[in-house]
Design a protein around this motif. Structure first.
Motif, PDB file in Angstrom:
ATOM      1  N   LYS A  18       0.827  -1.203   0.000  1.00  0.00           N
ATOM      2  CA  LYS A  18       0.000   0.000   0.000  1.00  0.00           C
ATOM      3  C   LYS A  18       0.863   1.256   0.000  1.00  0.00           C
ATOM      4  O   LYS A  18       0.505   2.255  -0.621  1.00  0.00           O
ATOM      5  N   ASN A  19       2.003   1.187   0.690  1.00  0.00           N
ATOM      6  CA  ASN A  19       2.846   2.367   0.808  1.00  0.00           C
ATOM      7  C   ASN A  19       3.852   2.501  -0.326  1.00  0.00           C
ATOM      8  O   ASN A  19       4.698   3.387  -0.286  1.00  0.00           O
ATOM      9  N   ALA A  20       3.769   1.618  -1.327  1.00  0.00           N
ATOM     10  CA  ALA A  20       4.716   1.695  -2.441  1.00  0.00           C
ATOM     11  C   ALA A  20       4.587   3.050  -3.133  1.00  0.00           C
ATOM     12  O   ALA A  20       3.508   3.639  -3.191  1.00  0.00           O
ATOM     13  N   ILE A  21       5.729   3.534  -3.651  1.00  0.00           N
ATOM     14  CA  ILE A  21       5.741   4.883  -4.216  1.00  0.00           C
ATOM     15  C   ILE A  21       5.035   4.909  -5.567  1.00  0.00           C
ATOM     16  O   ILE A  21       4.209   5.767  -5.841  1.00  0.00           O
ATOM     17  N   TYR A  22       5.351   3.926  -6.390  1.00  0.00           N
ATOM     18  CA  TYR A  22       4.830   3.890  -7.751  1.00  0.00           C
ATOM     19  C   TYR A  22       3.410   3.362  -7.719  1.00  0.00           C
ATOM     20  O   TYR A  22       3.128   2.394  -7.016  1.00  0.00           O
ATOM     21  N   GLU A  23       2.488   3.954  -8.467  1.00  0.00           N
ATOM     22  CA  GLU A  23       1.101   3.544  -8.328  1.00  0.00           C
ATOM     23  C   GLU A  23       0.448   3.195  -9.665  1.00  0.00           C
ATOM     24  O   GLU A  23      -0.676   3.558  -9.933  1.00  0.00           O
ATOM     25  N   CYS A  24       1.195   2.487 -10.528  1.00  0.00           N
ATOM     26  CA  CYS A  24       0.589   2.063 -11.785  1.00  0.00           C
ATOM     27  C   CYS A  24       0.397   0.557 -11.797  1.00  0.00           C
ATOM     28  O   CYS A  24       0.017  -0.013 -12.800  1.00  0.00           O
ATOM     29  N   GLY A  25       0.636  -0.109 -10.666  1.00  0.00           N
ATOM     30  CA  GLY A  25       0.418  -1.544 -10.601  1.00  0.00           C
ATOM     31  C   GLY A  25       1.701  -2.335 -10.731  1.00  0.00           C
ATOM     32  O   GLY A  25       1.738  -3.493 -10.365  1.00  0.00           O
ATOM     33  N   LEU A  26       2.744  -1.706 -11.247  1.00  0.00           N
ATOM     34  CA  LEU A  26       4.015  -2.409 -11.368  1.00  0.00           C
ATOM     35  C   LEU A  26       4.923  -1.999 -10.220  1.00  0.00           C
ATOM     36  O   LEU A  26       4.767  -0.945  -9.629  1.00  0.00           O
ATOM     37  N   GLU A  27       5.889  -2.857  -9.926  1.00  0.00           N
ATOM     38  CA  GLU A  27       6.860  -2.518  -8.899  1.00  0.00           C
ATOM     39  C   GLU A  27       7.965  -1.660  -9.518  1.00  0.00           C
ATOM     40  O   GLU A  27       8.390  -1.912 -10.648  1.00  0.00           O
ATOM     41  N   SER A  28       8.402  -0.678  -8.771  1.00  0.00           N
ATOM     42  CA  SER A  28       9.464   0.176  -9.311  1.00  0.00           C
ATOM     43  C   SER A  28      10.797  -0.545  -9.211  1.00  0.00           C
ATOM     44  O   SER A  28      11.034  -1.332  -8.298  1.00  0.00           O
ATOM     45  N   LYS A  29      11.661  -0.252 -10.184  1.00  0.00           N
ATOM     46  CA  LYS A  29      12.971  -0.899 -10.231  1.00  0.00           C
ATOM     47  C   LYS A  29      14.035   0.175 -10.280  1.00  0.00           C
ATOM     48  O   LYS A  29      13.883   1.165 -11.008  1.00  0.00           O
ATOM     49  N   GLY A  30      15.117   0.000  -9.573  1.00  0.00           N
ATOM     50  CA  GLY A  30      16.274   0.865  -9.692  1.00  0.00           C
ATOM     51  C   GLY A  30      16.055   2.268  -9.175  1.00  0.00           C
ATOM     52  O   GLY A  30      15.121   2.540  -8.422  1.00  0.00           O
ATOM     53  N   ASP A  31      16.919   3.167  -9.615  1.00  0.00           N
ATOM     54  CA  ASP A  31      16.949   4.526  -9.127  1.00  0.00           C
ATOM     55  C   ASP A  31      16.310   5.457 -10.154  1.00  0.00           C
ATOM     56  O   ASP A  31      16.397   5.214 -11.353  1.00  0.00           O
ATOM     57  N   ALA A  32      15.686   6.535  -9.673  1.00  0.00           N
ATOM     58  CA  ALA A  32      15.110   7.509 -10.595  1.00  0.00           C
ATOM     59  C   ALA A  32      16.171   8.437 -11.174  1.00  0.00           C
ATOM     60  O   ALA A  32      15.950   9.094 -12.179  1.00  0.00           O
ATOM     61  N   TRP A  33      17.343   8.508 -10.518  1.00  0.00           N
ATOM     62  CA  TRP A  33      18.411   9.409 -10.989  1.00  0.00           C
ATOM     63  C   TRP A  33      19.261   8.686 -12.023  1.00  0.00           C
ATOM     64  O   TRP A  33      20.289   8.097 -11.699  1.00  0.00           O
ATOM     65  N   VAL A  34      18.805   8.708 -13.280  1.00  0.00           N
ATOM     66  CA  VAL A  34      19.565   8.030 -14.324  1.00  0.00           C
ATOM     67  C   VAL A  34      20.105   9.067 -15.298  1.00  0.00           C
ATOM     68  O   VAL A  34      19.578  10.171 -15.409  1.00  0.00           O
ATOM     69  N   GLN A  35      21.175   8.682 -16.018  1.00  0.00           N
ATOM     70  CA  GLN A  35      21.778   9.591 -16.994  1.00  0.00           C
ATOM     71  C   GLN A  35      21.325   9.220 -18.388  1.00  0.00           C
ATOM     72  O   GLN A  35      21.219   8.043 -18.718  1.00  0.00           O
ATOM     73  N   PHE A  36      21.052  10.246 -19.197  1.00  0.00           N
ATOM     74  CA  PHE A  36      20.721  10.009 -20.589  1.00  0.00           C
ATOM     75  C   PHE A  36      21.960  10.261 -21.442  1.00  0.00           C
ATOM     76  O   PHE A  36      22.798  11.090 -21.107  1.00  0.00           O
ATOM     77  N   ARG A  37      22.076   9.579 -22.555  1.00  0.00           N
ATOM     78  CA  ARG A  37      23.223   9.758 -23.439  1.00  0.00           C
ATOM     79  C   ARG A  37      23.213  11.165 -24.039  1.00  0.00           C
ATOM     80  O   ARG A  37      22.171  11.691 -24.412  1.00  0.00           O
ATOM     81  N   SER A  38      24.395  11.731 -24.181  1.00  0.00           N
ATOM     82  CA  SER A  38      24.479  13.071 -24.765  1.00  0.00           C
ATOM     83  C   SER A  38      24.142  13.049 -26.249  1.00  0.00           C
ATOM     84  O   SER A  38      23.832  14.081 -26.840  1.00  0.00           O
ATOM     85  N   ALA A  39      24.178  11.864 -26.875  1.00  0.00           N
ATOM     86  CA  ALA A  39      23.843  11.764 -28.298  1.00  0.00           C
ATOM     87  C   ALA A  39      22.416  12.258 -28.553  1.00  0.00           C
ATOM     88  O   ALA A  39      22.133  12.861 -29.590  1.00  0.00           O
ATOM     89  N   TYR A  40      21.520  12.045 -27.611  1.00  0.00           N
ATOM     90  CA  TYR A  40      20.143  12.524 -27.759  1.00  0.00           C
ATOM     91  C   TYR A  40      20.137  14.043 -27.901  1.00  0.00           C
ATOM     92  O   TYR A  40      19.412  14.601 -28.714  1.00  0.00           O
TER      93      TYR A  40
END
Lengths: 123, 204
Positions: free
Chosen positions: A43-65
């Protein structure tokens, strides 16, 4: 005290506070008396779309984008300029045509530079 | 201390409103059931139709479809629950705040429907979460969903604030967590939540 010019303001302020706090207090009281809280890990899970969250929200995107986005933006703006140029093409003088040619050639040069740098190769 | 029904009507005619805390509570709850914005299959189309102008679910105070389980009071299981989707459905149900209700809409949601013999469809969502109202149909018409809604309102109206038969959300002892099934080798594990439903033993 009642003669103070701010007295009515103080009364209204207290009334406004009560207006906001009374429902909150009643809800809290109701929860205490009747409705017990039953929290659990799901009930106290952060993500609320029915799936379990994985990993960290602080991810890096490639500079190529970023490079793709900026090249796209330049040619997008170019297209905006080219359209009125094409519409008015038959009525344009030599100076206007040369100015447009310089503009287009500058952008082509930019593209050639990006190409030579290997930006367009996805690696 | 209950007031006699006839006396209440008589007082009402004289302009005196008599109520109890329980009645007031249930009146408020049954007229503001916010469903979760959550559609599974073709029944969801009928659910959407129910909210639109022709059938107008707003008449029952339930037009506010919430995109988050935290804000929803009711889950309409509108369609086929595949075994891949079932854990998500159960997890969303767990994430809803009490009091929460479930309407199982359509043949698939209540039993697996035409896909009951299939390998990948859950044979009724009531194996994992307690369902308040089942509606048959494939898909049920919007009128059937409205009927289920009115049935749910009647159910809420009959709930007691205190005592033995009080609903789960008012009972500190009652189970609050419904375990989320996981994908096993051949089927979801466990095959059902024994606190909600037990798989009948087939005698051959």
């Amino acid at each position: 005290m009642a003669s103070s010019p701010y007295f009515s303001l103080a009364v209204l302020f207290v009334a406004a506070l009560c207006f906001g706090l009374t429902p909150l207090a009643l809800a809290w009281l109701w929860a205490q008396v009747y409705s017990p809280a039953k929290p659990n890990a799901i009930k106290n899970a952060i993500y609320e779309c029915g799936l379990e969250s994985k990993g960290d929200a602080w991810v890096q995107f490639r500079s190529a984008y970023y490079l793709y986005a900026i090249i796209f933006l330049i040619f997008d703006v170019e297209a905006v300029f080219l359209l009125p140029f094409a519409v008015a093409f038959t009525g344009l003088g030599l100076a206007a045509c040369l100015a447009m040619l310089v503009f287009v050639l500058l952008l082509v040069e930019g593209l050639a530079w990006a190409w030579a740098k290997g930006v367009l190769t996805w690696a | 201390m209950a007031v006699d029904e006839g006396l209440k009507i008589e007082l009402g005619k004289q302009g005196v409103l008599v109520t109890s805390l329980q009645e007031l509570y249930n009146w408020g709850r049954r007229n503001s059931i916010w469903p979760m914005q959550f559609g599974l299959a073709c029944c969801a189309i009928e659910m959407i139709a129910t909210t639109m102008a022709r059938y107008d679910l707003a008449r029952f105070g339930a037009e506010v479809f919430r995109p988050s389980p935290r804000q929803a009071d009711m889950m309409i299981i509108s369609g086929t629950v595949t075994k891949k989707m079932a854990p998500q459905v159960v997890r969303l149900y767990n994430q809803m705040a009490e009091p929460k209700y479930v309407i199982a809409m359509g043949a698939c949601a209540i039993s697996g429907g035409p896909f009951k013999q299939g390998y990948n469809v859950l044979k009724g969502i009531d194996r994992y979460i307690p369902v308040d109202v089942h509606i048959p149909g494939c898909p049920p018409r919007p009128e059937a969903l409205l009927d289920a809604f009115i049935t749910l309102q009647k159910k809420i109206d009959g709930q007691h604030l205190t005592g033995e038969g009080r609903p789960r959300h008012l009972d500190a002892e009652a189970q609050g967590e419904f375990p989320v099934p996981v994908q096993g080798e051949h089927d979801l594990e466990p095959a059902s939540n024994p606190g909600v439903w037990t798989v009948p033993v087939v005698i051959r």
